[in-house]
Structures are given as C-alpha cells and as structure tokens.
Scaffold this active site. Structure first.
Site, PDB file in Angstrom:
ATOM      1  N   CYS A  15      42.822 -13.890  -0.896  1.00 49.31           N
ATOM      2  CA  CYS A  15      42.291 -14.017  -2.260  1.00 49.31           C
ATOM      3  C   CYS A  15      42.190 -15.489  -2.644  1.00 49.31           C
ATOM      4  O   CYS A  15      42.584 -15.895  -3.738  1.00 49.31           O
ATOM      5  CB  CYS A  15      43.186 -13.271  -3.248  1.00 49.31           C
ATOM      6  SG  CYS A  15      43.523 -11.561  -2.807  1.00 49.31           S
ATOM      7  N   ALA A  19      36.833 -17.665  -2.638  1.00 44.89           N
ATOM      8  CA  ALA A  19      36.457 -16.255  -2.596  1.00 44.89           C
ATOM      9  C   ALA A  19      36.363 -15.675  -3.999  1.00 44.89           C
ATOM     10  O   ALA A  19      35.379 -15.009  -4.350  1.00 44.89           O
ATOM     11  CB  ALA A  19      37.471 -15.473  -1.765  1.00 44.89           C
ATOM     12  N   ARG A  21      36.199 -17.256  -6.969  1.00 47.89           N
ATOM     13  CA  ARG A  21      35.293 -17.928  -7.895  1.00 47.89           C
ATOM     14  C   ARG A  21      33.834 -17.766  -7.529  1.00 47.89           C
ATOM     15  O   ARG A  21      32.973 -17.694  -8.396  1.00 47.89           O
ATOM     16  CB  ARG A  21      35.618 -19.427  -7.966  1.00 47.89           C
ATOM     17  CG  ARG A  21      36.918 -19.794  -8.626  1.00 47.89           C
ATOM     18  CD  ARG A  21      36.953 -21.293  -8.914  1.00 47.89           C
ATOM     19  NE  ARG A  21      36.561 -22.091  -7.771  1.00 47.89           N
ATOM     20  CZ  ARG A  21      37.393 -22.531  -6.839  1.00 47.89           C
ATOM     21  NH1 ARG A  21      38.675 -22.223  -6.901  1.00 47.89           N
ATOM     22  NH2 ARG A  21      36.953 -23.280  -5.837  1.00 47.89           N
ATOM     23  N   SER A  40      45.693  -8.701   0.775  1.00 52.56           N
ATOM     24  CA  SER A  40      46.585  -9.829   0.548  1.00 52.56           C
ATOM     25  C   SER A  40      47.955  -9.460   1.092  1.00 52.56           C
ATOM     26  O   SER A  40      48.299  -8.275   1.216  1.00 52.56           O
ATOM     27  CB  SER A  40      46.690 -10.160  -0.944  1.00 52.56           C
ATOM     28  OG  SER A  40      47.666 -11.167  -1.167  1.00 52.56           O
ATOM     29  N   TYR A  61      46.869  -7.910   5.972  1.00 52.19           N
ATOM     30  CA  TYR A  61      45.605  -8.120   6.672  1.00 52.19           C
ATOM     31  C   TYR A  61      45.418  -7.124   7.813  1.00 52.19           C
ATOM     32  O   TYR A  61      44.303  -6.654   8.076  1.00 52.19           O
ATOM     33  CB  TYR A  61      45.527  -9.544   7.218  1.00 52.19           C
ATOM     34  CG  TYR A  61      45.734 -10.634   6.191  1.00 52.19           C
ATOM     35  CD1 TYR A  61      45.335 -10.461   4.864  1.00 52.19           C
ATOM     36  CD2 TYR A  61      46.327 -11.847   6.544  1.00 52.19           C
ATOM     37  CE1 TYR A  61      45.524 -11.458   3.923  1.00 52.19           C
ATOM     38  CE2 TYR A  61      46.521 -12.852   5.612  1.00 52.19           C
ATOM     39  CZ  TYR A  61      46.126 -12.654   4.301  1.00 52.19           C
ATOM     40  OH  TYR A  61      46.313 -13.646   3.379  1.00 52.19           O
ATOM     41  N   LYS A 100      34.005 -22.190   5.848  1.00 49.60           N
ATOM     42  CA  LYS A 100      34.024 -23.474   6.543  1.00 49.60           C
ATOM     43  C   LYS A 100      35.385 -24.143   6.315  1.00 49.60           C
ATOM     44  O   LYS A 100      36.008 -23.919   5.265  1.00 49.60           O
ATOM     45  CB  LYS A 100      32.870 -24.356   6.068  1.00 49.60           C
ATOM     46  CG  LYS A 100      32.917 -24.716   4.576  1.00 49.60           C
ATOM     47  CD  LYS A 100      33.855 -25.872   4.298  1.00 49.60           C
ATOM     48  CE  LYS A 100      34.233 -25.984   2.867  1.00 49.60           C
ATOM     49  NZ  LYS A 100      35.397 -26.871   2.650  1.00 49.60           N
ATOM     50  N   ARG A 168      45.379 -28.257   0.590  1.00 49.63           N
ATOM     51  CA  ARG A 168      44.635 -29.290   1.308  1.00 49.63           C
ATOM     52  C   ARG A 168      45.481 -30.521   1.603  1.00 49.63           C
ATOM     53  O   ARG A 168      45.035 -31.432   2.303  1.00 49.63           O
ATOM     54  CB  ARG A 168      43.382 -29.651   0.521  1.00 49.63           C
ATOM     55  CG  ARG A 168      42.302 -28.571   0.628  1.00 49.63           C
ATOM     56  CD  ARG A 168      41.188 -28.735  -0.362  1.00 49.63           C
ATOM     57  NE  ARG A 168      41.601 -28.327  -1.709  1.00 49.63           N
ATOM     58  CZ  ARG A 168      40.770 -28.200  -2.728  1.00 49.63           C
ATOM     59  NH1 ARG A 168      39.477 -28.446  -2.566  1.00 49.63           N
ATOM     60  NH2 ARG A 168      41.208 -27.821  -3.916  1.00 49.63           N
ATOM     61  N   TYR A 238      34.013 -38.049  -8.893  1.00 46.22           N
ATOM     62  CA  TYR A 238      33.218 -36.985  -8.274  1.00 46.22           C
ATOM     63  C   TYR A 238      31.852 -37.516  -7.840  1.00 46.22           C
ATOM     64  O   TYR A 238      31.166 -38.211  -8.577  1.00 46.22           O
ATOM     65  CB  TYR A 238      33.016 -35.825  -9.251  1.00 46.22           C
ATOM     66  CG  TYR A 238      32.284 -34.663  -8.626  1.00 46.22           C
ATOM     67  CD1 TYR A 238      32.949 -33.772  -7.794  1.00 46.22           C
ATOM     68  CD2 TYR A 238      30.924 -34.481  -8.847  1.00 46.22           C
ATOM     69  CE1 TYR A 238      32.282 -32.712  -7.204  1.00 46.22           C
ATOM     70  CE2 TYR A 238      30.242 -33.419  -8.258  1.00 46.22           C
ATOM     71  CZ  TYR A 238      30.929 -32.538  -7.441  1.00 46.22           C
ATOM     72  OH  TYR A 238      30.261 -31.496  -6.849  1.00 46.22           O
TER      73      TYR A 238
END
Length: 333
Positions: A15, A19, A21, A40, A61, A100, A168, A238
C-alpha cells in the site's frame, strides 16, 4: 464478455504512497483493469486500502499470489523488495507491473526478464511518464525540424529533503536519489536520444548519516553524436524539466515527469532568429495510460519482449552510472 474484453483482474502487493495516490485511482477509473485485491503485511492497512477501491483485503503477500482469480500483480513495494516479489509473482503464474526501478541491479533485471520469458508472462516496468502524449508531441516537433539537428539533452529532476524516516534514506530498501529521481532523467535520455546512451562520466554525493546518495549528475553519449547531461537529487528546490538543444533552436518541457492528469503541457520553442513559440498540448492521464498499456499486453496486444528489453537496458544504464561515479575522483562523497 470475451476474455479480451473482460477487465484484467489485478492484485496489489503493498500500500505504498505512489500506489494509493496515483496508480490505484487510475486503475479504478480504467475500464480495462479491475483492482481485485490489495495485500499488506498489516491486516488493518490492507482493509483500509482495499475499501477505497472496492477490492478485497488480503493479509500477506503470499496469500494474494496464491489466489487463482488474480491474473496480474502490481508491485509498488520499496525498490529493494522488487526483485524478490516480482520473481515470486512470475513463478505464481502472474503477469507483473512493477514500479520503477524494476530492480536495484542489472543482474536482477536480466534474471527477471529471463524468468518472464520462460513463464510467458508480461513484465512491465511502470515508468508512467513514458505514456504521456506530451513526449510524442516533442518527438514530432524534433522530427519536423523545429530545432534543427539535436545536439544535446538536459534532464533535471529534484526536490527538497524528505522526512527523516522516509524509506528513500534506507540503503537496505534501495534508497537514494539515483534510484528514486535519477532513473527518470536516465530513462528520458534514452527516450529523447532514441537509444540507451553510453555513460561518459558520473558523480554521486552520499549523505554520511544515511549512506544513500542524495544527489548526482551524469554525462551520457547517444549513438548519433548528441549528448545528455542529467542532474537529480532530493536536496534541491523542486525542478522537473528537460531541454532539447539543436542546431537551430531549443525547446523546454516543464513538469516532464509528474504532470497531474488535468495539467495542460506547454512546450516552449525558441529559434535561432529569436522567434519564440508556445505549443500548448492537451491534458493526458499518464497513470491511466500506463494501466491501459499493461492491460493490452496482458490481453496479447503489443510486444512484451520490448518491455523486458527496455527494463534491462535501463537497469544496465543505472549500473553504468554507479560504476562511473565510483571511478571518478571524488565521485562519491
């Protein structure tokens, strides 16, 4: 209703933010796709996500992959988990749309491509921006000579620092700016140069606290002599743009990678004689177009081998950037 007309029943592994948004809302408004189940590792999270899209919640999963009513799987997990769960989905007989980057290494990408070919399954990397019509319009302008012969491409994608706990910033989950933002600029370079370019040099800046790269640059060479310079990161104001510079002019496309479905793109063309033109394009839904492309491949329309080849070429390009950055004096640090 025939099998080719029925919606492709898709199960979702995870989730994640992109995915919830973007991709699942797009699938929900795309008649050729049905979001059938959302899985999930946390039962409550699966139930909440599934309820939004009229899907069935699945706790775990593995349980989703075991379902015979699921034709295809969408994998929006962190990049470090893509190879494992994409392979599991392919072995379970599912077609796979994976966010990606498809993998964190070229070796993994080649293994997945071979597995998909062996299982006669569709394997598609979800670079959604590729399916927006604005890039075809740019290609038409170039082909009509709007900027003369293409000499160079500049592609930039960056944004401000992320919250401290963002995945990240986690190396174990495939974090870092190269795999998050840089892959867009590299894939755009292949698109605009019309072939996977060679890496001439690269630089990555690594945050010592987290161990992930937070910005980077690469210089690439296309087969026809044109070059591309890419910049990316998440310690910037940005910016989401590419520029094509030719022998008689240049063109700029803002919001090149993440336009909202209602956004109407504007291509700014400037010619050698000083004349300027704004080419206004229609809005397009790159998220829905991606879902439609995947569904078409699953139904037998299109060439799944081309999708596999493109994903492998992209992963090899990312590996080449890492290698060049490691060789460069002061290239990592």
């Amino acid at each position: 209703m025939s099998a080719r007309e029925a919606p492709v029943r898709v199960g979702v592994l995870g989730c994640g933010g992109v995915a919830m948004r973007r991709m699942l809302p797009a699938m929900a408004r795309t008649p050729c796709v049905a979001v059938a189940a959302v899985a999930s590792r946390q039962r409550a999270r699966a139930e909440s996500a599934a309820a939004r899209f009229g899907a069935e919640p699945v706790h775990g999963y593995e349980r989703l992959l075991a379902r015979e009513d699921i034709t295809a799987v969408y994998v929006p997990l962190p990049p470090g988990l893509h190879a494992e769960w994409t392979a599991r989905a392919l072995r379970a007989g599912k077609h796979v749309l994976v966010e990606k980057p498809m993998t964190t290494t070229a070796h993994q990408a080649r293994e997945l491509a071979a597995l998909a070919e062996e299982r006669r399954a569709v394997l598609m990397e979800s670079f959604m921006f590729l399916h927006h019509s604005q890039h075809a319009a740019v290609a038409q302008l170039v082909d009509r000579g709007a900027i003369g012969q293409l000499r160079s491409v500049t592609a930039e994608f960056g944004f401000p620092p992320l919250p401290a706990g963002d995945i990240r910033y986690r190396p174990d989950l495939g974090g870092g700016a190269l795999l998050d933002a840089g892959v867009y600029t590299l894939r755009a370079s292949s698109l605009l140069l019309r072939a996977v370019p060679a890496v001439l040099g690269a630089q990555l800046s690594v945050d010592p606290g987290t161990g992930v790269d937070v910005s980077g640059h690469a210089l690439l060479a296309g087969a026809g002599g044109a070059v591309s310079h890419v910049s990316f990161g998440f310690r910037h104001a940005y910016r989401c743009v590419y520029t094509l510079w030719g022998s008689t002019g240049s063109l700029v496309l803002d919001r090149a990678f993440t336009p909202a479905p209602e956004h109407r793109p504007v291509v700014r063309v400037r010619r050698q004689d000083g004349a300027e033109e704004e080419v206004r394009l229609p809005a397009d839904d790159q998220f829905a177009r991606t879902a439609e492309r995947f569904a078409a491949l699953v139904r037998g329309a299109g060439d799944p081998a081309a999708e596999r080849s493109a994903a492998v070429g992209q992963a090899e390009l990312v590996d080449a950037v890492r290698t060049a950055a490691g060789r460069a004096r002061g290239g990592v640090g």
